[in-house]
Design an enzyme around this catalytic site. Structure first.
Site, PDB file in Angstrom:
ATOM      1  CB  SER A 113      10.348 -24.502  -2.014  1.00  0.00           C
ATOM      2  OG  SER A 113      10.226 -25.813  -1.513  1.00  0.00           O
ATOM      3  CE  LYS A 173       9.571 -28.781  -3.250  1.00  0.00           C
ATOM      4  NZ  LYS A 173       9.238 -28.112  -2.002  1.00  0.00           N
ATOM      5  CE  LYS A 195       7.505 -20.603  -3.380  1.00  0.00           C
ATOM      6  NZ  LYS A 195       8.319 -21.650  -2.702  1.00  0.00           N
TER       7      LYS A 195
END
Length: 304
Positions: free
Chosen positions: A107, A182, A250
């Site tokens: 990701s 995502k 993140k």
């Protein structure tokens, strides 16, 4: 590739797997179970031993892992790690065969995926960005949701591999599109966990039987995959990482930056991003993201 013509592996592409963490280990093992020849590389020896124990091959370097692979799959924590394994004299692009397919399942930022696809094209390597959702349980059970960006022909070629790893597999658009979807996924998950955490503290402070309450909530409109997957975490305060707060922090940075770039305000997402950041600041970055409950408890004066 197997040398025996009658072996089922003879007809399957050989796979190099880079990154054998919480997600990468069970995912690579599912490919081995499906009959694929998998060579893995990661920095931790015990993860290489685990791969070898289930029939995989351990490589001593990225170059060794990818040299003869038809497909290279990366599953590492973030954009800097993807760039580290992809670029440079020791990286994937320097050693992968022309015509190989590189599938990045990490990701990362959409732009990193776009840049990787452009750099790979110059080396004759095809690329898909294919991040996943479903956490460790989804990886183990091979029921991940896989959101893919790239060329339709490459997606079709990779589909049998994806089908050994997940249940919902969708081509979302050109390079970077998988990462954009995502990012939206991580926004929804974080806000959902936060709402569940607030409800848990509210219910407990009200003296309600929490297990009963979560059961009935799960059967109504408030039910969600997040609630189903994280219910036991909330009930037992079990925050063993399936998906760490550090990684969700993140990801919230990725979605915040990407949304700002396209002019999409994220008022609730921004608040939850700050709550995730506060958990890291309090030393909880290594816990599962269901530990957002700890942040709500601290705000409510509970002893954590």
């Amino acid at each position: 590739m197997s040398t025996h013509a009658d072996s089922p592996r003879a007809t399957l592409p050989t796979i190099a797997w880079i990154g054998l963490g919480i997600m990468g280990s069970p995912m690579s093992e599912n490919l081995i179970k499906a009959g694929y020849d998998v060579t893995g590389y990661t920095l931790e020896q015990e993860k290489l031993d685990r791969l070898r124990a289930v029939g995989g091959t351990a490589a001593g370097s990225i170059a060794e892992a990818v040299r003869d692979a038809d497909v290279v799959i990366t599953m590492v924590p973030a954009s800097p790690q993807v760039e580290a394994v992809a670029y440079g004299p020791d990286g994937i692009l320097a050693h992968a065969r022309p015509g190989a397919l590189l599938i990045d399942m990490s990701s990362i930022t959409p732009q990193t995926s776009v840049d990787l696809a452009e750099a790979a094209r110059e080396k004759g390597v095809r690329v898909l960005d294919a991040p996943v959702s479903g956490g460790e349980a989804g990886a183990v059970e091979a029921v991940l949701s896989i959101m893919v960006g790239g060329e339709p022909a490459d997606f079709e070629a990779a589909k049998p591999i994806f089908e050994a790893l997940g249940r919902t597999i969708v081509l979302c658009g050109p390079h970077g599109s998988g990462q954009t979807v995502k990012a939206a996924n991580q926004l929804i998950v974080a806000v959902n966990i936060q709402a569940c955490a607030e409800a848990v503290v509210f219910l407990e402070k009200s003296g309600v039987d929490l297990a009963a309450a979560l059961d009935v909530l799960g059967g109504g409109l408030a039910g969600s995959t997040v609630l189903a997957r994280k219910k036991d975490n909330f009930l037992h305060r079990d925050f063993k990482p399936g998906f760490r707060i550090d990684l969700h922090h993140k990801d919230m940075g990725i979605v915040t930056d990407a949304a700002r770039a396209v002019g999409a305000p994220l008022p609730v997402g921004a608040v939850v991003a700050q709550l995730v950041a506060s958990l890291r600041a309090q030393g909880d970055g290594g816990l599962d993201h269901s530990a957002l409950l700890r942040a709500v408890e601290r705000l409510s004066g509970s002893q954590v």
